[in-house]
Design a protein around this motif. Structure first.
Motif, PDB file in Angstrom:
ATOM      1  N   LYS A  48       0.708  -1.690   0.037  1.00 13.58           N
ATOM      2  CA  LYS A  48      -0.086   0.081   0.437  1.00 13.58           C
ATOM      3  C   LYS A  48       0.579   1.286   0.078  1.00 13.58           C
ATOM      4  CE  LYS A  48      -3.738   0.039   2.025  1.00 13.58           C
ATOM      5  NZ  LYS A  48      -5.231  -0.167   3.424  1.00 13.58           N
ATOM      6  N   SER A  49       2.241   1.056   0.428  1.00 12.16           N
ATOM      7  CA  SER A  49       2.655   2.583   0.906  1.00 12.16           C
ATOM      8  C   SER A  49       3.932   2.451  -1.061  1.00 12.16           C
ATOM      9  CB  SER A  49       3.738   2.139   1.754  1.00 12.16           C
ATOM     10  OG  SER A  49       4.764   1.648   2.133  1.00 12.16           O
ATOM     11  N   MET A  50       3.574   2.346  -1.600  1.00  8.72           N
ATOM     12  CA  MET A  50       4.189   2.024  -2.883  1.00  8.72           C
ATOM     13  C   MET A  50       3.243   3.359  -3.555  1.00  8.72           C
ATOM     14  SD  MET A  50       4.006  -1.546  -5.174  1.00  8.72           S
ATOM     15  CE  MET A  50       5.305  -1.155  -5.996  1.00  8.72           C
ATOM     16  N   LYS A  51       4.297   4.304  -4.391  1.00  7.47           N
ATOM     17  CA  LYS A  51       3.980   5.529  -5.409  1.00  7.47           C
ATOM     18  C   LYS A  51       3.069   5.226  -6.161  1.00  7.47           C
ATOM     19  CE  LYS A  51       8.247   8.657  -3.471  1.00  7.47           C
ATOM     20  NZ  LYS A  51       8.986   9.076  -3.786  1.00  7.47           N
ATOM     21  N   LEU A  52       2.854   5.582  -6.628  1.00  2.00           N
ATOM     22  CA  LEU A  52       1.684   5.283  -7.673  1.00  2.00           C
ATOM     23  C   LEU A  52       2.874   4.748  -8.937  1.00  2.00           C
ATOM     24  CD1 LEU A  52      -0.964   4.557  -9.088  1.00  2.00           C
ATOM     25  CD2 LEU A  52      -0.569   7.128  -9.781  1.00  2.00           C
ATOM     26  N   GLU A  53       3.838   5.781  -9.303  1.00  2.57           N
ATOM     27  CA  GLU A  53       5.161   5.748 -10.207  1.00  2.57           C
ATOM     28  C   GLU A  53       5.464   4.319 -10.123  1.00  2.57           C
ATOM     29  OE1 GLU A  53       8.510   7.119 -12.488  1.00  2.57           O
ATOM     30  OE2 GLU A  53       7.656   8.384 -10.810  1.00  2.57           O
ATOM     31  N   LEU A  58       5.406  -1.654 -10.936  1.00  2.00           N
ATOM     32  CA  LEU A  58       5.570  -3.108 -11.468  1.00  2.00           C
ATOM     33  C   LEU A  58       4.341  -4.152 -12.569  1.00  2.00           C
ATOM     34  CD1 LEU A  58       5.941  -5.784  -9.034  1.00  2.00           C
ATOM     35  CD2 LEU A  58       4.540  -4.304  -7.527  1.00  2.00           C
ATOM     36  N   CYS A  59       2.931  -3.764 -12.200  1.00  2.00           N
ATOM     37  CA  CYS A  59       1.903  -4.010 -12.813  1.00  2.00           C
ATOM     38  C   CYS A  59       2.403  -4.089 -14.344  1.00  2.00           C
ATOM     39  CB  CYS A  59       0.577  -2.739 -12.776  1.00  2.00           C
ATOM     40  SG  CYS A  59      -0.178  -2.941 -11.622  1.00  2.00           S
ATOM     41  N   VAL A  60       3.479  -2.978 -14.756  1.00  2.00           N
ATOM     42  CA  VAL A  60       3.768  -3.075 -16.418  1.00  2.00           C
ATOM     43  C   VAL A  60       5.001  -4.513 -16.582  1.00  2.00           C
ATOM     44  CG1 VAL A  60       4.752  -1.864 -18.476  1.00  2.00           C
ATOM     45  CG2 VAL A  60       2.972  -1.033 -16.835  1.00  2.00           C
ATOM     46  N   SER A  61       5.831  -4.533 -15.751  1.00  2.00           N
ATOM     47  CA  SER A  61       6.827  -5.440 -15.267  1.00  2.00           C
ATOM     48  C   SER A  61       5.501  -6.651 -15.339  1.00  2.00           C
ATOM     49  CB  SER A  61       7.990  -4.968 -13.901  1.00  2.00           C
ATOM     50  OG  SER A  61       8.285  -6.551 -14.159  1.00  2.00           O
ATOM     51  N   SER A  84      -6.278  11.804  -4.916  1.00  2.00           N
ATOM     52  CA  SER A  84      -6.166  13.389  -4.688  1.00  2.00           C
ATOM     53  C   SER A  84      -7.221  13.870  -5.503  1.00  2.00           C
ATOM     54  CB  SER A  84      -5.088  14.318  -5.100  1.00  2.00           C
ATOM     55  OG  SER A  84      -3.985  13.429  -6.174  1.00  2.00           O
ATOM     56  N   THR A  85      -7.265  13.434  -6.952  1.00  2.00           N
ATOM     57  CA  THR A  85      -7.850  14.179  -7.936  1.00  2.00           C
ATOM     58  C   THR A  85      -9.303  13.116  -8.275  1.00  2.00           C
ATOM     59  OG1 THR A  85      -7.348  12.791 -10.212  1.00  2.00           O
ATOM     60  CG2 THR A  85      -5.971  15.701  -9.046  1.00  2.00           C
ATOM     61  N   LYS A  86      -9.590  11.874  -8.111  1.00  2.00           N
ATOM     62  CA  LYS A  86     -10.199  11.067  -8.232  1.00  2.00           C
ATOM     63  C   LYS A  86     -11.126  10.856  -9.751  1.00  2.00           C
ATOM     64  CE  LYS A  86     -12.485  11.561  -3.166  1.00  2.00           C
ATOM     65  NZ  LYS A  86     -10.742  12.190  -2.683  1.00  2.00           N
ATOM     66  N   LYS A  87      -9.263  11.275 -10.430  1.00  2.00           N
ATOM     67  CA  LYS A  87     -10.097  11.193 -12.283  1.00  2.00           C
ATOM     68  C   LYS A  87      -9.307  10.537 -12.722  1.00  2.00           C
ATOM     69  CE  LYS A  87     -11.350  16.187 -12.366  1.00  2.00           C
ATOM     70  NZ  LYS A  87     -10.957  16.901 -13.705  1.00  2.00           N
ATOM     71  N   ILE A  88      -9.646   9.513 -13.306  1.00  2.00           N
ATOM     72  CA  ILE A  88      -8.674   8.243 -13.959  1.00  2.00           C
ATOM     73  C   ILE A  88      -8.470   8.846 -15.316  1.00  2.00           C
ATOM     74  CG2 ILE A  88     -10.742   7.707 -16.044  1.00  2.00           C
ATOM     75  CD1 ILE A  88     -10.193   4.779 -16.279  1.00  2.00           C
ATOM     76  N   HIS A  89      -6.543   8.196 -14.567  1.00  2.00           N
ATOM     77  CA  HIS A  89      -6.201   9.100 -16.304  1.00  2.00           C
ATOM     78  C   HIS A  89      -5.664   7.434 -17.252  1.00  2.00           C
ATOM     79  CE1 HIS A  89      -2.398  10.582 -17.914  1.00  2.00           C
ATOM     80  NE2 HIS A  89      -1.380   9.425 -18.219  1.00  2.00           N
ATOM     81  N   VAL A  90      -6.118   7.930 -18.786  1.00  2.00           N
ATOM     82  CA  VAL A  90      -5.104   5.966 -19.009  1.00  2.00           C
ATOM     83  C   VAL A  90      -3.874   6.954 -20.054  1.00  2.00           C
ATOM     84  CG1 VAL A  90      -6.166   5.342 -21.036  1.00  2.00           C
ATOM     85  CG2 VAL A  90      -7.623   6.202 -19.789  1.00  2.00           C
ATOM     86  N   PHE A  91      -2.990   6.373 -19.806  1.00  2.00           N
ATOM     87  CA  PHE A  91      -2.078   6.190 -20.110  1.00  2.00           C
ATOM     88  C   PHE A  91      -1.156   6.542 -21.820  1.00  2.00           C
ATOM     89  CE2 PHE A  91      -1.045   5.757 -16.163  1.00  2.00           C
ATOM     90  CZ  PHE A  91       0.233   5.871 -16.185  1.00  2.00           C
ATOM     91  N   SER A  92      -0.833   7.041 -22.859  1.00  2.00           N
ATOM     92  CA  SER A  92      -0.709   7.531 -24.207  1.00  2.00           C
ATOM     93  C   SER A  92       0.343   6.637 -24.107  1.00  2.00           C
ATOM     94  CB  SER A  92      -0.053   8.787 -24.241  1.00  2.00           C
ATOM     95  OG  SER A  92       1.315   8.842 -23.869  1.00  2.00           O
ATOM     96  N   ALA A  98       7.417   5.040 -21.913  1.00  2.00           N
ATOM     97  CA  ALA A  98       8.937   5.300 -20.914  1.00  2.00           C
ATOM     98  C   ALA A  98       8.595   4.210 -19.553  1.00  2.00           C
ATOM     99  CB  ALA A  98       8.259   6.652 -20.846  1.00  2.00           C
ATOM    100  N   ILE A  99       7.393   3.983 -19.172  1.00  2.00           N
ATOM    101  CA  ILE A  99       8.044   2.941 -18.485  1.00  2.00           C
ATOM    102  C   ILE A  99       8.212   1.761 -18.614  1.00  2.00           C
ATOM    103  CG2 ILE A  99       5.712   1.346 -17.326  1.00  2.00           C
ATOM    104  CD1 ILE A  99       3.960   3.526 -17.339  1.00  2.00           C
ATOM    105  N   MET A 100       8.231   0.460 -20.080  1.00  2.00           N
ATOM    106  CA  MET A 100       8.378  -0.183 -20.445  1.00  2.00           C
ATOM    107  C   MET A 100      10.227  -0.427 -20.908  1.00  2.00           C
ATOM    108  SD  MET A 100       5.838  -2.012 -23.436  1.00  2.00           S
ATOM    109  CE  MET A 100       4.255  -2.434 -22.742  1.00  2.00           C
ATOM    110  N   GLN A 101      10.413   1.310 -20.545  1.00  2.00           N
ATOM    111  CA  GLN A 101      12.164   1.195 -20.849  1.00  2.00           C
ATOM    112  C   GLN A 101      12.656   1.510 -19.661  1.00  2.00           C
ATOM    113  OE1 GLN A 101      12.463   5.006 -22.933  1.00  2.00           O
ATOM    114  NE2 GLN A 101      12.414   4.085 -25.581  1.00  2.00           N
TER     115      GLN A 101
END
Length: 103
Positions: A48-53, A58-61, A84-92, A98-101
């Protein structure tokens, strides 16, 4: 199957409903092909204490490890809901690349 993100007094929650109507609250959940292996890795490495990034990476891995076909930015979708925003962000596709790199 249904997945729903919801927040309450206990904070954000992910609910999974199976075809029988049973629903269970999760902090992290994997479904589909390879989900047993993915769920095991989530249980071992997610906290639970993981940063969102970090959690996103981890999930992509995990997807990369468990998908039968080669993972790339065009055959996966990634989305997060910010507490914080309670909004969904769909990654481009560029954000996913960039995550995969970093893997």
């Amino acid at each position: 199957y249904q997945r729903r993100v919801h927040g309450d007094q206990e904070g954000p929650a992910l609910w999974h409903t199976d075809p029988s109507g049973t629903y269970v609250r999760y902090e992290a959940k994997s479904i589909g092909a390879g989900s047993e292996n993915a769920q095991t890795i989530l249980q071992e490495q997610y906290h639970k204490s993981m940063k969102l990034e970090d959690a996103t990476q981890l999930c992509v891995s995990i997807l990369k490890q468990t998908m039968e076909e080669k993972l790339n930015e065009t055959n996966v979708e990634v989305a997060v809901v910010s507490t914080s925003t309670k909004k969904i962000h769909v990654f481009s596709t560029q954000e996913i690349a960039a995550i995969m790199q970093k893997l």
